[in-house]
Enzyme design. Structure first.
Site, PDB file in Angstrom:
ATOM      1  N   LYS A 152       0.830  -1.208   0.000  1.00  0.00           N
ATOM      2  CA  LYS A 152       0.000   0.000   0.000  1.00  0.00           C
ATOM      3  C   LYS A 152       0.870   1.267   0.000  1.00  0.00           C
ATOM      4  O   LYS A 152       2.089   1.179   0.022  1.00  0.00           O
ATOM      5  CB  LYS A 152      -0.957  -0.037   1.191  1.00  0.00           C
ATOM      6  CG  LYS A 152      -1.834  -1.301   1.244  1.00  0.00           C
ATOM      7  CD  LYS A 152      -2.879  -1.348   0.134  1.00  0.00           C
ATOM      8  CE  LYS A 152      -3.492  -2.709  -0.118  1.00  0.00           C
ATOM      9  NZ  LYS A 152      -4.284  -3.273   0.950  1.00  0.00           N
TER      10      LYS A 152
HETATM   11  C1  PLP Z   1      -5.219  -4.344   1.445  1.00  0.00           C
HETATM   12  C2  PLP Z   1      -6.695  -4.194   1.473  1.00  0.00           C
HETATM   13  C3  PLP Z   1      -7.458  -4.450   2.622  1.00  0.00           C
HETATM   14  C4  PLP Z   1      -6.923  -5.123   3.844  1.00  0.00           C
HETATM   15  O1  PLP Z   1      -5.843  -4.586   4.426  1.00  0.00           O
HETATM   16  P1  PLP Z   1      -4.828  -5.471   5.301  1.00  0.00           P
HETATM   17  O2  PLP Z   1      -3.977  -4.420   5.918  1.00  0.00           O
HETATM   18  O3  PLP Z   1      -4.101  -6.367   4.357  1.00  0.00           O
HETATM   19  O4  PLP Z   1      -5.622  -6.227   6.311  1.00  0.00           O
HETATM   20  C5  PLP Z   1      -8.809  -4.168   2.583  1.00  0.00           C
HETATM   21  N1  PLP Z   1      -9.411  -3.688   1.484  1.00  0.00           N
HETATM   22  C6  PLP Z   1      -8.722  -3.473   0.349  1.00  0.00           C
HETATM   23  C7  PLP Z   1      -9.434  -2.946  -0.838  1.00  0.00           C
HETATM   24  C8  PLP Z   1      -7.350  -3.740   0.296  1.00  0.00           C
HETATM   25  O5  PLP Z   1      -6.679  -3.553  -0.845  1.00  0.00           O
END
Ligand code: PLP
Length: 393
Positions: free
Chosen positions: A188
């Protein structure tokens, strides 16, 4: 000579950690707190400032943040939450964790974001919240969704796992919905290892998020329900069912250091996307992701779509060819209702969400992360161009 990156492959996304990040984590390791120390408040405060929200509550993951937001919004057994099928399963799962029911509504064909008209048709007297996803980092159609939420007196939980640093109508994501959730997973925009957060302007919601993050336990005397029993400094009460969803000082020290680079990371992502867009726009066999007027996406991924009617190879074959040439391409996403669990428990089947399914069938996410240099970017463009030419009818 065809371009090839198989000796130094490019993943679809990856973190960028520098010496400052390493030092800030080491500092915590040498200090007094490694879990519940001052770095958490600092990180939350700086996140508030970055996204223009009054409150931020950090969680152990983006999924935990989504679960907290769904809880804070009052979703419980029997409640429905209208959400996008074109997403990672975490958001819909968070509704299930609380005993609620995710009700999917189709996406807009251009952005892949929850279509407000489809969302409106999916409402019922049991709808408690809307849960749009900022697919690829492009803010969802919050203006139209807010109107629906206002009419119905329901809340909006924006899954902004892709869109930290994005803006809509000049306002940052994080200040657009009742509750906004972020993920700090390494792919991210910024990372804390695992980690997440919810931002809100509502003090009562922030309070519920904090309660949920630590087992539903309060240490505030004003909240105690058994005010008359002996009460020493050890005393606390569990007044709601929560979880251990705490984030650590170690993670927040990394987050603080990463947050300082947010603007630079987003700027680099946008520059790469501009170059991709310019290169692939020319091809009649490709569709580049839309950017609507007023939106300033943060671009977590670059979702390229194939015009399969103009190509003789399948998406699978093109995907495989790109992987063989060293591009760590991905596909975002298998529509959530088509996963076996959702088919089995909710009776979903192909054909219900034609726009999400068409988006999925044509999509390939290209490598996109701020540390890519210009040579990396040009290699991606050349390899995609060559593979697509080979795939032409
Ligand atoms: C990455 C992601 C999540 C979850 O996040 P984590 O930190 O991996 O638990 C939720 N929604 C979307 C759209 C994502 O891309």
């Amino acid at each position: 000579m065809p371009r090839d990156r198989s000796s130094s492959p490019l993943p679809y996304g990856r973190q960028w950690l520098d010496e400052e990040d390493v030092q800030s984590v080491l500092e915590i390791l040498r200090g007094d707190w490694i879990t519940q120390g001052p770095a958490i408040d600092l990180f939350e405060n700086n996140l508030c400032r970055a996204v223009g929200a009054r409150f931020a509550v950090a969680f152990s993951s983006g999924t935990a943040a989504l679960h907290g937001a769904v809880y804070a919004a009052g979703v419980g057994p029997g409640a429905e939450v209208v959400t996008s099928p074109l997403s990672f399963v975490a958001g819909a799962n968070a509704v299930l964790y609380q005993g609620g029911r995710p009700v999917f509504a189709d996406v807009s064909a251009d952005t892949g974001n929850l279509d407000p008209e489809a969302a409106r048709r999916a409402l019922s007297p049991r709808t408690r919240a809307l849960l749009p996803v900022d697919y690829a980092g492009h803010p969802a159609d919050l203006e139209a969704l807010r109107e629906i939420a206002r009419e119905r007196g329901i809340l909006i939980i924006e899954d902004a796992a892709h869109s930290l640093g994005a803006r809509l109508g000049g306002r940052p994501v994080g200040a657009l919905a009742d509750l906004t959730t972020f993920s700090f997973h390494p792919v991210k925009t910024i990372t804390t290892g695992e980690g997440g957060a919810v931002t809100t302007d509502d003090e009562a919601l922030a309070h519920r998020l904090r309660l949920f993050r630590t087992h539903g336990i309060t240490r505030e005397a004003g909240e105690f329900l058994h005010g008359d029993i002996e009460r020493g400094p050890w005393y606390y009460e569990m007044i709601e069912l929560g979880y251990n969803y705490r984030i650590t000082d170690l993670q927040c020290a990394l987050g603080l250091s990463q947050l300082r680079k947010l603007d630079a990371f987003v700027a680099r992502r946008r520059a790469i996307v501009d170059r991709y867009r310019e290169a692939f726009n020319k091809s009649d066999a490709l569709t580049v992701p839309a950017s609507r007027p007023g939106a300033e996406p943060a671009w977590h991924i670059f979702p390229l779509r194939l015009r399969l009617d103009r190509l003789s190879s399948s998406r699978g074959a093109i995907f495989k060819a790109l992987r063989e040439r060293g591009l760590g391409v991905q596909v975002h996403y298998i529509p959530i209702p088509l996963h076996p669990y959702y088919r089995k428990h909710f009776g979903h089947a192909p054909g219900e969400f034609p726009r999400a399914e068409a988006y999925y069938a044509a999509e390939i996410s290209l490598p996109l992360f701020p540390r890519m240099n210009d040579t990396d970017v040009e290699d991606v463009i050349a390899i995609v161009g060559e593979v697509v030419e080979e795939a032409r009818a």
